[in-house]
Design an enzyme around this catalytic site. Structure first.
Site, mmCIF file in Angstrom:
data_model
loop_
_atom_site.group_PDB
_atom_site.id
_atom_site.type_symbol
_atom_site.label_atom_id
_atom_site.label_comp_id
_atom_site.label_asym_id
_atom_site.label_seq_id
_atom_site.Cartn_x
_atom_site.Cartn_y
_atom_site.Cartn_z
ATOM 1 N N TYR A 95 -63.902 60.799 18.036
ATOM 2 C CA TYR A 95 -63.427 59.517 18.576
ATOM 3 C C TYR A 95 -61.893 59.459 18.517
ATOM 4 O O TYR A 95 -61.224 59.179 19.524
ATOM 5 C CB TYR A 95 -64.039 58.349 17.796
ATOM 6 C CG TYR A 95 -63.314 57.053 18.008
ATOM 7 C CD1 TYR A 95 -63.378 56.403 19.237
ATOM 8 C CD2 TYR A 95 -62.527 56.483 17.000
ATOM 9 C CE1 TYR A 95 -62.678 55.219 19.455
ATOM 10 C CE2 TYR A 95 -61.837 55.309 17.205
ATOM 11 C CZ TYR A 95 -61.910 54.672 18.433
ATOM 12 O OH TYR A 95 -61.213 53.512 18.634
ATOM 13 N N ARG B 78 -57.688 47.772 4.061
ATOM 14 C CA ARG B 78 -57.468 47.813 5.504
ATOM 15 C C ARG B 78 -56.576 46.642 5.914
ATOM 16 O O ARG B 78 -56.445 45.660 5.178
ATOM 17 C CB ARG B 78 -58.804 47.688 6.273
ATOM 18 C CG ARG B 78 -59.751 48.861 6.084
ATOM 19 C CD ARG B 78 -59.261 50.103 6.814
ATOM 20 N NE ARG B 78 -60.144 51.239 6.628
ATOM 21 C CZ ARG B 78 -60.090 52.102 5.613
ATOM 22 N NH1 ARG B 78 -59.182 51.933 4.669
ATOM 23 N NH2 ARG B 78 -60.928 53.118 5.544
#
Ligand code: UDP
Length: 329
Positions: A140, A220
Site C-alpha cells: 500500500y 499517532r
C-alpha cells in the site's frame, strides 16, 4: 474552478468534495463505489466509473472543461495489500497512471494527490517533516510512493502542477453528525472504540503496550477530516500559480496521542467506560508517528479548525451515534 474529485464518495474524498461544492466550485466526482458510498455526495455530481477507463475519464475531463483534479481513489488497507499486492498495484498505481494519461489527453495540468505518512516508515526523529527519508513498509505504502514519483516525473516532462498531501491519521466527522467514517471492514481506532460503546463490538484489542512510549502504547497524530478537506481546497488553489512543479506537505496536528490517551478522550467525551484488553503488537505498526505540518501552515496558509483530540472524537461520536449503520448501503 471546475474540478474533478476521484474517490469522492469515500471518507476524505467525500469531505473534500462537499467542501469544494460549498465553496462554490463546480465539482464532478468519479467513484466506482467499490469502497465509497452513494450518500457521501450529492447524486447529481456523481459519475460511477473506474479510473482504468482512460477514455471515459478523458471524455469527462474534456466535456466538463475540468481545470484541476483531486485524486483520492485508492485501496487503503495496509494488511490486505500485503496479502493481495496485485490488487493494490492495479487499483492504485495502474489506475493513477490511467488518470494521469487522461489528464494529458485532455490537457488538464493541475493535481492534488492524497498520499500518506506510511511512505516514511520507521524513523528516529519526530515530529516528521517532509525531508524525512521515505521507506514504505507495505505494498500500500509503496503504491502511494510510486504515484508520487509518477506525478513528479510527469510534472518535469509535461508541466503538471501538483501538491502531494501526506495524511497522518484522518479522523472525525461533520460537527452536525451528517457525515463521517464508514469503512467495511472498520480497522481504525476511533470508529472501533465508538462502535464498542454502541454495542456493535465487545471490547477493544489494544495492539501492544510494550512500545518505547510513555505508556507503552503506540502514538499517532489524529487530524480532523474537515481540516484535511480544507488543506485540499488551499492546495488546488495554490497549483494555479507559479512555475510547473509542486511539493509534498505533511498533514497532521503536530500532537501525538497514545492508544490509551485516545481511550481516555472517548471516555471524557461520551461519559462511558471503554472496555479493552491488551494484546500482542500488530505487525507493521511503528511506535510513534507525529507530523510537523509547519510547511503546510507556512506555504498553504493551512490552519486547523479542530486542533484538539477531544474535538475530533466528539465529532466522530456525533456521526456514529446518529448513524448506527453508517451510510446504510
Ligand atoms: N489500534 C489498536 N487496536 C485496534 C486498532 C488500532 O490498538 O483495534 C492501534 C494501532 O496499533 C495504532 C493506532 O491504534 O497504533 C491507530 O491505528 P489505526 O488502524 O487507526 O491507524 P494507523 O495508524 O494504522 O494508520
Amino acid at each position: 474552478m471546475r474540478l474533478l474529485v476521484t474517490g469522492g464518495a469515500g471518507y476524505v474524498g467525500g469531505f473534500s468534495a462537499r467542501r469544494l461544492l460549498a465553496a462554490g466550485h463546480e465539482v464532478t466526482v468519479i467513484d466506482d463505489l467499490s469502497e465509497g458510498h452513494r450518500g457521501a455526495v450529492p447524486e447529481d455530481v456523481l459519475e460511477i466509473m473506474n479510473l482504468a477507463d482512460t477514455a471515459g475519464v478523458t471524455r469527462i475531463l474534456s466535456e466538463r472543461r475540468i481545470e484541476g483534479v483531486l485524486h483520492f481513489a485508492a485501496s487503503t488497507y495496509v494488511g490486505v495489500s500485503v496479502e493481495d499486492p496485485r490488487r493494490y498495484y492495479r487499483n492504485n498505481v495502474a489506475n493513477s497512471l490511467s488518470l494521469l494519461e487522461a489528464m494529458l489527453d485532455a490537457q488538464v495540468h493541475r493535481i492534488v494527490f492524497s498520499s500518506t505518512c506510511a511512505t516514511y516508515g520507521e524513523t528516529a526523529s519526530m515530529p516528521l517533516d517532509e525531508g524525512a527519508p521515505l521507506n514504505p513498509g507495505s505494498p500500500y505504502a509503496f503504491s502511494k510512493m510510486m504515484i508520487e514519483q509518477m506525478i513528479r516525473d510527469f510534472s518535469r516532462a509535461y508541466g503538471l502542477r501538483f501538491a502531494l498531501l501526506r495524511y497522518f491519521n484522518a479522523a472525525g466527522g461533520a460537527s452536525d453528525g451528517s457525515h463521517g467514517e464508514d469503512h467495511r471492514p472498520e480497522t481504525h481506532l476511533i470508529p472501533l472504540i465508538l462502535q464498542i460503546l454502541l454495542g456493535k463490538r465487545d471490547r477493544l484489542m489494544v495492539f501492544g503496550d510494550d512500545y518505547s512510549t510513555p505508556d507503552g502504547t503506540c502514538i499517532r497524530d489524529y487530524v480532523h477530516v474537515e481540516d484535511l478537506a480544507g488543506a485540499h481546497e488551499l492546495a488546488i488553489e495554490k497549483t494555479a500559480t507559479g512555475e510547473p512543479g509542486g511539493e509534498a506537505f505533511n498533514m497532521g496536528t503536530g500532537q501525538g496521542h497514545s492508544v490509551l490517551e485516545v481511550i481516555r478522550s472517548v471516555e471524557r467525551v461520551t461519559g462511558r467506560k471503554v472496555p479493552y484488553e491488551v494484546k500482542a503488537r500488530r505487525p507493521g505498526d511503528t511506535a510513534r508517528l507525529v507530523a510537523s505540518s509547519e510547511k503546510a501552515h507556512r506555504q498553504l496558509g493551512w490552519q486547523l479548525a479542530y486542533p484538539e483530540l477531544d474535538q475530533v472524537v466528539e465529532s466522530a461520536w456525533e456521526w456514529h451515534r446518529q448513524h448506527l449503520e453508517g451510510y446504510g448501503d
